[in-house]
Design an enzyme around this catalytic site. Structure first.
Site, PDB file in Angstrom:
ATOM      1  N   LYS A 243       1.045  -1.094  -0.295  1.00 10.40           N
ATOM      2  CA  LYS A 243      -0.189   0.063   0.237  1.00 10.40           C
ATOM      3  C   LYS A 243       1.111   1.190  -0.222  1.00 10.40           C
ATOM      4  O   LYS A 243       1.737   1.308   1.218  1.00 10.40           O
ATOM      5  CB  LYS A 243      -0.960  -0.178   1.340  1.00 10.40           C
ATOM      6  CG  LYS A 243      -2.079   0.817   1.201  1.00 10.40           C
ATOM      7  CD  LYS A 243      -2.191   1.472   2.790  1.00 10.40           C
ATOM      8  CE  LYS A 243      -1.791   2.484   3.173  1.00 10.40           C
ATOM      9  NZ  LYS A 243      -1.937   3.897   2.028  1.00 10.40           N
ATOM     10  N   GLY A 296       6.955   4.994   8.263  1.00 13.64           N
ATOM     11  CA  GLY A 296       5.829   6.160   8.698  1.00 13.64           C
ATOM     12  C   GLY A 296       6.340   6.859  10.017  1.00 13.64           C
ATOM     13  O   GLY A 296       7.327   6.114  10.863  1.00 13.64           O
ATOM     14  N   SER A 297       5.228   7.139  10.601  1.00 12.86           N
ATOM     15  CA  SER A 297       5.091   7.687  12.130  1.00 12.86           C
ATOM     16  C   SER A 297       5.409   6.631  13.330  1.00 12.86           C
ATOM     17  O   SER A 297       4.394   5.787  12.894  1.00 12.86           O
ATOM     18  CB  SER A 297       4.419   8.987  12.024  1.00 12.86           C
ATOM     19  OG  SER A 297       3.100   8.009  12.105  1.00 12.86           O
ATOM     20  N   THR A 298       6.179   7.030  14.998  1.00 14.89           N
ATOM     21  CA  THR A 298       6.082   6.237  15.413  1.00 14.89           C
ATOM     22  C   THR A 298       4.350   6.034  15.938  1.00 14.89           C
ATOM     23  O   THR A 298       4.100   4.948  16.449  1.00 14.89           O
ATOM     24  CB  THR A 298       7.215   6.550  16.441  1.00 14.89           C
ATOM     25  OG1 THR A 298       8.427   6.958  15.996  1.00 14.89           O
ATOM     26  CG2 THR A 298       6.701   5.711  18.003  1.00 14.89           C
ATOM     27  N   THR A 300       1.776   6.162  13.970  1.00 13.28           N
ATOM     28  CA  THR A 300       0.658   4.803  13.457  1.00 13.28           C
ATOM     29  C   THR A 300       1.773   3.510  13.264  1.00 13.28           C
ATOM     30  O   THR A 300       1.061   2.816  13.474  1.00 13.28           O
ATOM     31  CB  THR A 300       1.108   4.882  12.069  1.00 13.28           C
ATOM     32  OG1 THR A 300       0.016   6.216  11.889  1.00 13.28           O
ATOM     33  CG2 THR A 300       0.464   4.035  10.516  1.00 13.28           C
ATOM     34  N   GLY A 301       3.070   3.523  13.796  1.00 14.03           N
ATOM     35  CA  GLY A 301       3.910   1.662  13.831  1.00 14.03           C
ATOM     36  C   GLY A 301       2.799   1.636  14.573  1.00 14.03           C
ATOM     37  O   GLY A 301       3.060   0.478  14.974  1.00 14.03           O
ATOM     38  N   GLU A 319       9.442   0.625  10.715  1.00 15.16           N
ATOM     39  CA  GLU A 319      10.759   1.976  10.161  1.00 15.16           C
ATOM     40  C   GLU A 319       9.951   3.019  11.144  1.00 15.16           C
ATOM     41  O   GLU A 319       9.342   3.473   9.879  1.00 15.16           O
ATOM     42  CB  GLU A 319      11.951   1.674   9.361  1.00 15.16           C
ATOM     43  CG  GLU A 319      12.963   2.470   9.099  1.00 15.16           C
ATOM     44  CD  GLU A 319      12.800   3.490   8.670  1.00 15.16           C
ATOM     45  OE1 GLU A 319      12.428   4.474   9.320  1.00 15.16           O
ATOM     46  OE2 GLU A 319      12.846   3.767   7.191  1.00 15.16           O
ATOM     47  N   CYS A 353      12.948  10.571   8.315  1.00 18.29           N
ATOM     48  CA  CYS A 353      13.267   9.875   9.256  1.00 18.29           C
ATOM     49  C   CYS A 353      14.683  10.196  10.009  1.00 18.29           C
ATOM     50  O   CYS A 353      14.948  10.312  11.189  1.00 18.29           O
ATOM     51  CB  CYS A 353      13.201   8.916   9.417  1.00 18.29           C
ATOM     52  SG  CYS A 353      14.007   7.255   7.967  1.00 18.29           S
ATOM     53  N   GLU A 450       9.393  15.146  16.179  1.00 20.43           N
ATOM     54  CA  GLU A 450      10.393  14.883  14.897  1.00 20.43           C
ATOM     55  C   GLU A 450       9.474  16.264  14.677  1.00 20.43           C
ATOM     56  O   GLU A 450       7.725  15.937  13.992  1.00 20.43           O
ATOM     57  CB  GLU A 450       9.765  13.886  14.067  1.00 20.43           C
ATOM     58  CG  GLU A 450       9.980  13.344  13.087  1.00 20.43           C
ATOM     59  CD  GLU A 450      10.137  12.004  12.724  1.00 20.43           C
ATOM     60  OE1 GLU A 450       8.905  11.229  12.743  1.00 20.43           O
ATOM     61  OE2 GLU A 450      10.944  11.484  12.255  1.00 20.43           O
TER      62      GLU A 450
HETATM   63  P1  NAI Z   1       1.963   8.180   8.528  1.00 21.98           P
HETATM   64  O1  NAI Z   1       3.237   7.231   9.815  1.00 21.98           O
HETATM   65  O2  NAI Z   1       0.908   8.211   9.205  1.00 21.98           O
HETATM   66  O3  NAI Z   1       1.334   7.552   7.174  1.00 21.98           O
HETATM   67  C1  NAI Z   1       2.720   6.625   6.424  1.00 21.98           C
HETATM   68  C2  NAI Z   1       2.235   4.917   6.189  1.00 21.98           C
HETATM   69  O4  NAI Z   1       1.111   5.024   7.002  1.00 21.98           O
HETATM   70  C3  NAI Z   1       1.098   5.798   4.861  1.00 21.98           C
HETATM   71  O5  NAI Z   1       0.960   4.554   3.834  1.00 21.98           O
HETATM   72  C4  NAI Z   1       0.008   5.852   5.812  1.00 21.98           C
HETATM   73  O6  NAI Z   1      -1.672   5.441   4.157  1.00 21.98           O
HETATM   74  C5  NAI Z   1      -0.582   5.123   6.307  1.00 21.98           C
HETATM   75  N1  NAI Z   1      -1.365   4.724   7.279  1.00 21.98           N
HETATM   76  C6  NAI Z   1      -2.135   5.454   8.644  1.00 21.98           C
HETATM   77  N2  NAI Z   1      -2.544   5.660   9.381  1.00 21.98           N
HETATM   78  C7  NAI Z   1      -2.750   4.456   9.259  1.00 21.98           C
HETATM   79  C8  NAI Z   1      -3.098   2.842   9.948  1.00 21.98           C
HETATM   80  N3  NAI Z   1      -4.117   3.751  11.152  1.00 21.98           N
HETATM   81  N4  NAI Z   1      -3.330   1.940   9.878  1.00 21.98           N
HETATM   82  C9  NAI Z   1      -2.018   1.341   8.732  1.00 21.98           C
HETATM   83  N5  NAI Z   1      -1.424   2.195   8.033  1.00 21.98           N
HETATM   84  C10 NAI Z   1      -1.888   3.840   8.528  1.00 21.98           C
HETATM   85  O7  NAI Z   1       2.791   9.685   8.626  1.00 21.98           O
HETATM   86  P2  NAI Z   1       2.238  10.738   8.295  1.00 21.98           P
HETATM   87  O8  NAI Z   1       0.582  10.865   8.595  1.00 21.98           O
HETATM   88  O9  NAI Z   1       2.469  10.507   6.496  1.00 21.98           O
HETATM   89  O10 NAI Z   1       3.219  11.534   9.058  1.00 21.98           O
HETATM   90  C11 NAI Z   1       3.137  11.847  10.105  1.00 21.98           C
HETATM   91  C12 NAI Z   1       4.147  12.173  10.495  1.00 21.98           C
HETATM   92  O11 NAI Z   1       4.873  11.220  10.335  1.00 21.98           O
HETATM   93  C13 NAI Z   1       5.728  13.264  10.274  1.00 21.98           C
HETATM   94  O12 NAI Z   1       5.381  14.475  10.052  1.00 21.98           O
HETATM   95  C14 NAI Z   1       6.431  12.700  10.453  1.00 21.98           C
HETATM   96  O13 NAI Z   1       7.486  13.728  11.677  1.00 21.98           O
HETATM   97  C15 NAI Z   1       6.351  11.411  10.563  1.00 21.98           C
HETATM   98  N6  NAI Z   1       6.740  10.155   9.234  1.00 21.98           N
HETATM   99  C16 NAI Z   1       8.531   9.954   9.611  1.00 21.98           C
HETATM  100  C17 NAI Z   1       7.648   9.025   8.140  1.00 21.98           C
HETATM  101  C18 NAI Z   1       9.641   7.666   8.277  1.00 21.98           C
HETATM  102  O14 NAI Z   1      10.254   7.637   7.328  1.00 21.98           O
HETATM  103  N7  NAI Z   1      10.323   7.744   9.220  1.00 21.98           N
HETATM  104  C19 NAI Z   1       7.663   8.990   6.512  1.00 21.98           C
HETATM  105  C20 NAI Z   1       6.087   9.740   6.892  1.00 21.98           C
HETATM  106  C21 NAI Z   1       5.871  10.035   7.982  1.00 21.98           C
HETATM  107 MG    MG Z   2      -0.426   9.877   9.563  1.00 24.43          MG
END
Ligand code: NAI
Ligand code: MG
Length: 552
Positions: A243, A296-298, A300-301, A319, A353, A450
């Site tokens: 996804k 992604g974010s901690t 959502t992780g 990650e 990240c 972050e």
């Molecule tokens: P996110 O962690 O919410 O989204 C990343 C992925 O997870 C996307 O594909 C999203 O659709 C998916 N996702 C979101 N909620 C989900 C759920 N409940 N169940 C399953 N999958 C889900 O990150 P977001 O909202 O785009 O950004 C928020 C913050 O996260 C950023 O400001 C940044 O601080 C951090 N971030 C860190 C990243 C990294 O490389 N470690 C990458 C993107 C964001």
């Molecule tokens: Mg999010």
């Protein structure tokens, strides 16, 4: 350090026999994806404050992206298909907030269909049954196709993400090809062990693919993270449902189409576009998915780890975020350290990240470092990421744009000194001025959270023990940077810092072979190198009696 330090040379693309082309014809109008190039080099500014007129000029006459969007449907079982609901959602150009294309919106039913296809391809299909060498060759052919289509891939990545085109073309697309070649090399070298037993038994340990891998990626490096996840999963013989991030759905579809052109059988890689709480959650909680890999974010992780636990206890690697310290010791070459610290934070619009987002500077060089860091940020070229020489494009979307501006306000309110920037750049899209704060204290929100944007926080330290304690006083542990000419200082810091990667006298140097991942709340597990393979393999012990073994 400049981008050039880690840019790989783009190799000449090789023609692939049309016999290899799979059943995914390009829609009409897409046979020649490259359109004419825009002109206009980005403007350099050397003034003391960012001027509105310069910003307006930098964003005038945006380049028309030299590519067409050809793939907007889900890719399930080797076919591009609409969503079960027929719904779509918009993919935006962050330079203008205009819609690039409407993309199929995946939900539970689409994830179900994709998982069913991946399951069948794993349980009955050809993929795990192919010889590892055949799998290796498909991955190698894909890498060749990536090079052949590097300009389209880079243009799509820049259009949808806002990252500089030169960065996408000269660094990220070559990395995509390199990662796949690296894992193609592993495909036929994954083998188990034969171990001696305490009795007359033949003991084998088999390394088998784990099954259906669910993969969820973010928007900051769409194609690189596609490579980090899909490459090792396929090399090990797994099938995949990926996804993509809702902000950046376009390039994963394009890359997946090229993998099919390289010979990937239908159902082995399925790509669903859609939002996290719907499509992402359905994948994380699916009973027929054997492994989940998330970046992604901690926050959502934690959610996806819980969904995995509540469903079928699938194996999970994460990650996640970071707040990485970058420590500049008093003996460092100041000019070099200024450039490296600038790059560590501002690279990719600060959306990394592992961004070096806490710049700790020794008190004896602090004033000189600060003046130079500020001057460097003032010179940073912000503008249309398609224009040559532009270092910084727009942030990904309005949510991130507002989050960053909110943190800048919090920095000012908590009495950090705003040295430069601090505002929106221009009046359209999601551009933010390169921003530098000094006098930052460890307990300020800008030093703890972050920010994920172009905001550098500079902090002062007196001695090594103090900076080690402060650098480690975070819930994160993804990366760290160290600048010193003293080998003993370097050794002390690299051992003391609790982070998955420590860069010494460099930053953001990546390689397909070195592992990446975090301590503490920066994640679970490692990606890249041999470490990624463990997450995509099951270990099976096989024991058979040895009757009258001749050598015993
Ligand atoms: P996110 O962690 O919410 O989204 C990343 C992925 O997870 C996307 O594909 C999203 O659709 C998916 N996702 C979101 N909620 C989900 C759920 N409940 N169940 C399953 N999958 C889900 O990150 P977001 O909202 O785009 O950004 C928020 C913050 O996260 C950023 O400001 C940044 O601080 C951090 N971030 C860190 C990243 C990294 O490389 N470690 C990458 C993107 C964001
Ligand atoms: Mg999010």
């Amino acid at each position: 350090m400049t981008l050039g330090a880690f840019v790989g040379a783009v190799m000449a693309a090789r023609r692939i026999s049309s016999l290899l082309a799979r059943s995914l014809p390009a829609p009409s109008g897409c046979s020649s994806l490259l359109l004419s190039r825009g002109k206009n080099p980005g403007s350099r500014r050397s003034i003391n404050r960012f001027s509105t007129a310069a910003a307006a000029a930098a964003l005038e006459k945006l380049v028309t992206p030299p590519v067409q969007v050809c793939y907007t449907q889900h890719l399930i079982n080797g076919q591009f298909v609409d969503s079960a609901s027929g719904k779509t959602f918009p993919a935006y150009d962050p330079r203008t907030a205009e819609v690039i294309a409407n993309v199929a919106e995946g939900e539970v039913e689409d994830i179900d269909r994709a998982v069913a296809a991946a399951r069948k391809a794993f349980d009955e299909g050809p993929w795990p049954k192919m010889t590892p060498y055949e799998r290796c060759r498909i991955l190698l052919r894909f890498a060749d196709l990536v090079e052949k289509h590097s300009e389209e891939l880079a243009a799509l990545e820049t259009w949808n993400n806002g990252k500089p085109y030169e960065q996408a073309l000269h660094s990220e697309i070559p990395s995509l090809a390199r990662l796949f070649r690296y894992y193609a090399g592993w495909a036929d070298k994954i083998h188990g062990l034969t171990v001696p037993a305490d009795g007359n038994y033949h003991m084998q340990i088999l390394h088998e693919p784990i099954g259906v891998a669910g993969q969820i990626i973010p928007w900051n490096f769409p194609l690189i993270l596609f490579a980090w996840k899909v490459g090792p999963a396929l090399a090990c013989g797994n099938t995949v449902v990926l996804k993509s991030a809702e902000q950046t759905p376009l390039t994963a579809l394009y890359a997946a189409k090229l993998l099919h052109e390289a010979g990937l059988p239908p159902g082995v890689l399925n790509v669903i576009s859609g939002y996290g709480p719907t499509a992402g959650a359905a994948l994380a909680s699916h009973m027929n998915v054997d492994k989940l890999s998330f970046t992604g974010s901690t926050q959502t992780g934690k959610i996806v780890l819980e969904l995995a636990a509540r469903s079928n206890l699938k194996a999970v690697t994460l990650e996640l975020g970071g707040k990485s310290p970058f420590i500049i010791c008093e003996d460092a070459d100041i000019d070099e350290a200024v450039e490296a610290a600038h790059f560590a934070l501002f690279f990719n619009q600060g959306q990394c990240c592992c961004a070096g987002s806490r710049t700790y500077v020794h008190e004896r060089i602090y004033d000189e470092f600060l003046e130079k860091a500020k001057a460097r940020a003032m010179k940073r070229v912000v503008g249309d990421p398609f224009k040559k020489g532009v270092e910084q494009g727009p942030q990904i979307d309005v949510e991130q744009f507002e989050k960053i501006l909110r943190y800048i306000r919090l920095g000012v309110e908590s009495n950090a000194t705003l040295e430069c920037g601090g505002e929106r750049f221009g009046s359209k899209g999601f551009f933010i001025q390169p921003t530098v704060f000094s006098n930052v204290q460890d307990d300020m929100p800008i030093a703890q959270d972050e920010i994920f944007g172009p905001v550098q926080s500079i902090l002062k330290f007196k001695d090594l023990d103090e900076v080690i304690r402060r650098a480690n006083a975070t819930t994160y542990g993804l990366a760290a940077g160290v600048y010193t000419k003293n080998i003993d200082t370097a050794n002390t810091l690299t051992r003391a810092l609790r982070a998955g990667t420590v860069w010494v006298n460099c930053y953001d140097v990546f390689d397909a072979a070195i592992p990446f991942g975090g301590y503490k709340m920066s994640g679970i597990g490692r990606e890249k190198g041999i470490y990624s393979l463990n997450g995509y393999l099951q270990v099976k012990a096989v024991v058979t009696p040895l009757r009258n073994p001749a050598w015993l």
